[in-house]
Write a protein that holds these residues in place. Structure first.
Motif, PDB file in Angstrom:
ATOM      1  N   GLU A  61       0.823  -1.207   0.000  1.00  0.00           N
ATOM      2  CA  GLU A  61       0.000   0.000   0.000  1.00  0.00           C
ATOM      3  C   GLU A  61       0.860   1.261   0.000  1.00  0.00           C
ATOM      4  O   GLU A  61       0.559   2.229  -0.706  1.00  0.00           O
ATOM      5  N   ARG A  62       1.936   1.242   0.774  1.00  0.00           N
ATOM      6  CA  ARG A  62       2.772   2.422   0.899  1.00  0.00           C
ATOM      7  C   ARG A  62       3.735   2.594  -0.272  1.00  0.00           C
ATOM      8  O   ARG A  62       3.909   3.693  -0.790  1.00  0.00           O
ATOM      9  N   VAL A  63       4.376   1.497  -0.680  1.00  0.00           N
ATOM     10  CA  VAL A  63       5.431   1.570  -1.694  1.00  0.00           C
ATOM     11  C   VAL A  63       4.869   1.474  -3.107  1.00  0.00           C
ATOM     12  O   VAL A  63       5.265   2.243  -4.001  1.00  0.00           O
ATOM     13  N   LEU A  64       3.933   0.531  -3.322  1.00  0.00           N
ATOM     14  CA  LEU A  64       3.411   0.279  -4.669  1.00  0.00           C
ATOM     15  C   LEU A  64       2.074   0.962  -4.937  1.00  0.00           C
ATOM     16  O   LEU A  64       1.560   0.882  -6.052  1.00  0.00           O
ATOM     17  N   ASP A  65       1.514   1.624  -3.912  1.00  0.00           N
ATOM     18  CA  ASP A  65       0.202   2.256  -4.054  1.00  0.00           C
ATOM     19  C   ASP A  65      -0.834   1.231  -4.559  1.00  0.00           C
ATOM     20  O   ASP A  65      -1.590   1.490  -5.479  1.00  0.00           O
ATOM     21  N   ASP A  66      -0.854   0.080  -3.918  1.00  0.00           N
ATOM     22  CA  ASP A  66      -1.736  -1.014  -4.324  1.00  0.00           C
ATOM     23  C   ASP A  66      -2.446  -1.553  -3.075  1.00  0.00           C
ATOM     24  O   ASP A  66      -1.793  -2.083  -2.159  1.00  0.00           O
ATOM     25  N   MET A  67      -3.767  -1.447  -3.044  1.00  0.00           N
ATOM     26  CA  MET A  67      -4.542  -1.848  -1.872  1.00  0.00           C
ATOM     27  C   MET A  67      -5.234  -3.194  -2.047  1.00  0.00           C
ATOM     28  O   MET A  67      -6.064  -3.571  -1.234  1.00  0.00           O
ATOM     29  N   LEU A 104      -4.222  -6.390  -1.730  1.00  0.00           N
ATOM     30  CA  LEU A 104      -3.996  -7.360  -0.666  1.00  0.00           C
ATOM     31  C   LEU A 104      -4.688  -6.916   0.620  1.00  0.00           C
ATOM     32  O   LEU A 104      -5.229  -7.752   1.360  1.00  0.00           O
ATOM     33  N   TRP A 105      -4.696  -5.630   0.882  1.00  0.00           N
ATOM     34  CA  TRP A 105      -5.396  -5.123   2.067  1.00  0.00           C
ATOM     35  C   TRP A 105      -6.890  -5.429   1.980  1.00  0.00           C
ATOM     36  O   TRP A 105      -7.506  -5.838   2.983  1.00  0.00           O
ATOM     37  N   VAL A 106      -7.492  -5.257   0.812  1.00  0.00           N
ATOM     38  CA  VAL A 106      -8.922  -5.530   0.647  1.00  0.00           C
ATOM     39  C   VAL A 106      -9.220  -7.000   0.916  1.00  0.00           C
ATOM     40  O   VAL A 106     -10.201  -7.344   1.594  1.00  0.00           O
ATOM     41  N   VAL A 107      -8.366  -7.896   0.399  1.00  0.00           N
ATOM     42  CA  VAL A 107      -8.561  -9.335   0.617  1.00  0.00           C
ATOM     43  C   VAL A 107      -8.443  -9.674   2.099  1.00  0.00           C
ATOM     44  O   VAL A 107      -9.293 -10.387   2.662  1.00  0.00           O
ATOM     45  N   LEU A 108      -7.402  -9.161   2.761  1.00  0.00           N
ATOM     46  CA  LEU A 108      -7.201  -9.454   4.176  1.00  0.00           C
ATOM     47  C   LEU A 108      -8.292  -8.841   5.039  1.00  0.00           C
ATOM     48  O   LEU A 108      -8.651  -9.379   6.091  1.00  0.00           O
ATOM     49  N   ASN A 109      -8.830  -7.722   4.607  1.00  0.00           N
ATOM     50  CA  ASN A 109      -9.893  -7.057   5.354  1.00  0.00           C
ATOM     51  C   ASN A 109     -11.217  -7.790   5.201  1.00  0.00           C
ATOM     52  O   ASN A 109     -12.056  -7.788   6.112  1.00  0.00           O
ATOM     53  N   SER A 110     -11.415  -8.428   4.055  1.00  0.00           N
ATOM     54  CA  SER A 110     -12.673  -9.122   3.780  1.00  0.00           C
ATOM     55  C   SER A 110     -12.674 -10.561   4.272  1.00  0.00           C
ATOM     56  O   SER A 110     -13.737 -11.107   4.599  1.00  0.00           O
ATOM     57  N   ALA A 111     -11.504 -11.182   4.327  1.00  0.00           N
ATOM     58  CA  ALA A 111     -11.419 -12.604   4.664  1.00  0.00           C
ATOM     59  C   ALA A 111     -12.065 -12.951   6.005  1.00  0.00           C
ATOM     60  O   ALA A 111     -12.829 -13.925   6.083  1.00  0.00           O
ATOM     61  N   PRO A 112     -11.804 -12.204   7.105  1.00  0.00           N
ATOM     62  CA  PRO A 112     -12.439 -12.566   8.374  1.00  0.00           C
ATOM     63  C   PRO A 112     -13.965 -12.485   8.336  1.00  0.00           C
ATOM     64  O   PRO A 112     -14.638 -13.242   9.045  1.00  0.00           O
ATOM     65  N   CYS A 113     -14.517 -11.581   7.512  1.00  0.00           N
ATOM     66  CA  CYS A 113     -15.976 -11.446   7.411  1.00  0.00           C
ATOM     67  C   CYS A 113     -16.624 -12.712   6.867  1.00  0.00           C
ATOM     68  O   CYS A 113     -17.787 -12.997   7.146  1.00  0.00           O
ATOM     69  N   ILE A 114     -15.868 -13.468   6.085  1.00  0.00           N
ATOM     70  CA  ILE A 114     -16.378 -14.708   5.501  1.00  0.00           C
ATOM     71  C   ILE A 114     -15.907 -15.916   6.295  1.00  0.00           C
ATOM     72  O   ILE A 114     -16.694 -16.818   6.620  1.00  0.00           O
TER      73      ILE A 114
END
Length: 281
Positions: free
Chosen positions: A184-190, A192-202
């Motif tokens: 997110e910080r270096v590559l400006d790519d979120m 993986l964060w979206v996947v990790l944020n959504s995974a516990p919900c499922i």
């Protein structure tokens, strides 16, 4: 008689061998592992198939940005502190050991410790971020909550599947959280964060239904996860919730309060529960 060849009475009047029961349990275990493996594979494929998600200035524009009593984004800042009020007692009791909480496994205690540390850190990190929302402060808001959610998922794996598998899950998720923050910080790519944020919900609700509980008072898990999913919904529907309640409190502020309720409910559960199914560590 050899144990594997022993027969047990069946409700229908027949008899079932212990070998048949063991084979049936093994098939169920294989199905569960296949479901878990399929979920991981699906997440990886989704991650690769999705185009890069960049930061947007709109990410820091919340529905309620009122300045009350000289505090920017007042309610979003204030509502972060119930996480502190709910997290500190749980953290103290967790450090006191199994005498205060129903925790019987060593790595389970580590999971709960990280869960409460994440909540306490989120109170300060979220308040710090909302005082001046920008890309530089965002990580202090996201990182603690991701650690808490990942710890909860790992705790369930330790409790209901296997302690070693749960520890591996915890360490893997913590490493992925660090990688997602770097992306997110270096590559400006979120992505993986979206996947990790959504995974516990499922994954967390699925595990509650698929695996039997080791402890009593497991109904508290369902209440807590209900508040967790409600928090996620309110965060996504920030502006809609704000307009529905006639601009009294925004969805994001309610999200903070629901997360605090999750911590409080789980603390009550830990205080009352006892071992229901014995399992080796």
């Amino acid at each position: 008689m050899h144990l594997a060849a022993a027969d047990l009475p069946h409700r229908g009047g027949g008899r079932i061998s212990l070998g048949h029961l063991a084979a049936s349990a093994l098939r169920r275990e294989h199905r569960r592992r296949a479901i878990a493996g399929g979920a991981v594979l699906a997440s990886a494929l989704l991650l690769m198939a999705t185009p890069r998600l960049r930061h947007s200035p709109a990410l820091h524009l919340f529905a309620d940005m009122r300045n009350l009593l000289g505090v920017p984004n007042t309610l979003n800042v204030i509502t972060a502190y119930p996480l502190l009020l709910a997290g500190v007692p749980g953290l103290v009791l967790c450090l006191c050991g199994s005498g205060c909480f129903g925790i019987s496994l060593r790595w389970e205690a580590l999971g709960w410790f990280l869960f409460y540390v994440g909540n306490v850190a989120a109170a300060f990190g979220s308040a710090y971020y909302h005082l001046k929302p920008d890309d530089d402060r965002l990580i202090w808001d996201r990182l603690p909550m991701m650690i808490s959610a990942s710890s909860l998922l790992s705790i369930l794996v330790i409790e209901r599947v296997d302690e070693r598998a749960g520890l591996s899950c915890l360490l893997s998720l913590l490493c992925l959280i660090l990688v997602s923050s770097a992306c997110e910080r270096v590559l400006d790519d979120m992505r993986l964060w979206v996947v990790l944020n959504s995974a516990p919900c499922i994954a967390i609700p699925a595990m509650l239904f698929l695996f039997p509980p080791k402890y009593t008072h497991s109904r508290f898990w369902f209440i807590a996860i209900g508040f967790y999913l409600l928090a996620r919904f309110e965060g996504l529907a920030d502006r809609k919730v704000y307009s529905v309640n006639r601009y009294f409190i925004s969805g994001h502020s309610l999200e903070h309060l629901c997360f605090a309720m999750v911590t409080l409910i789980l603390t009550v559960m830990l205080s009352f529960r006892n071992i229901k199914i014995a399992r080796d560590s």
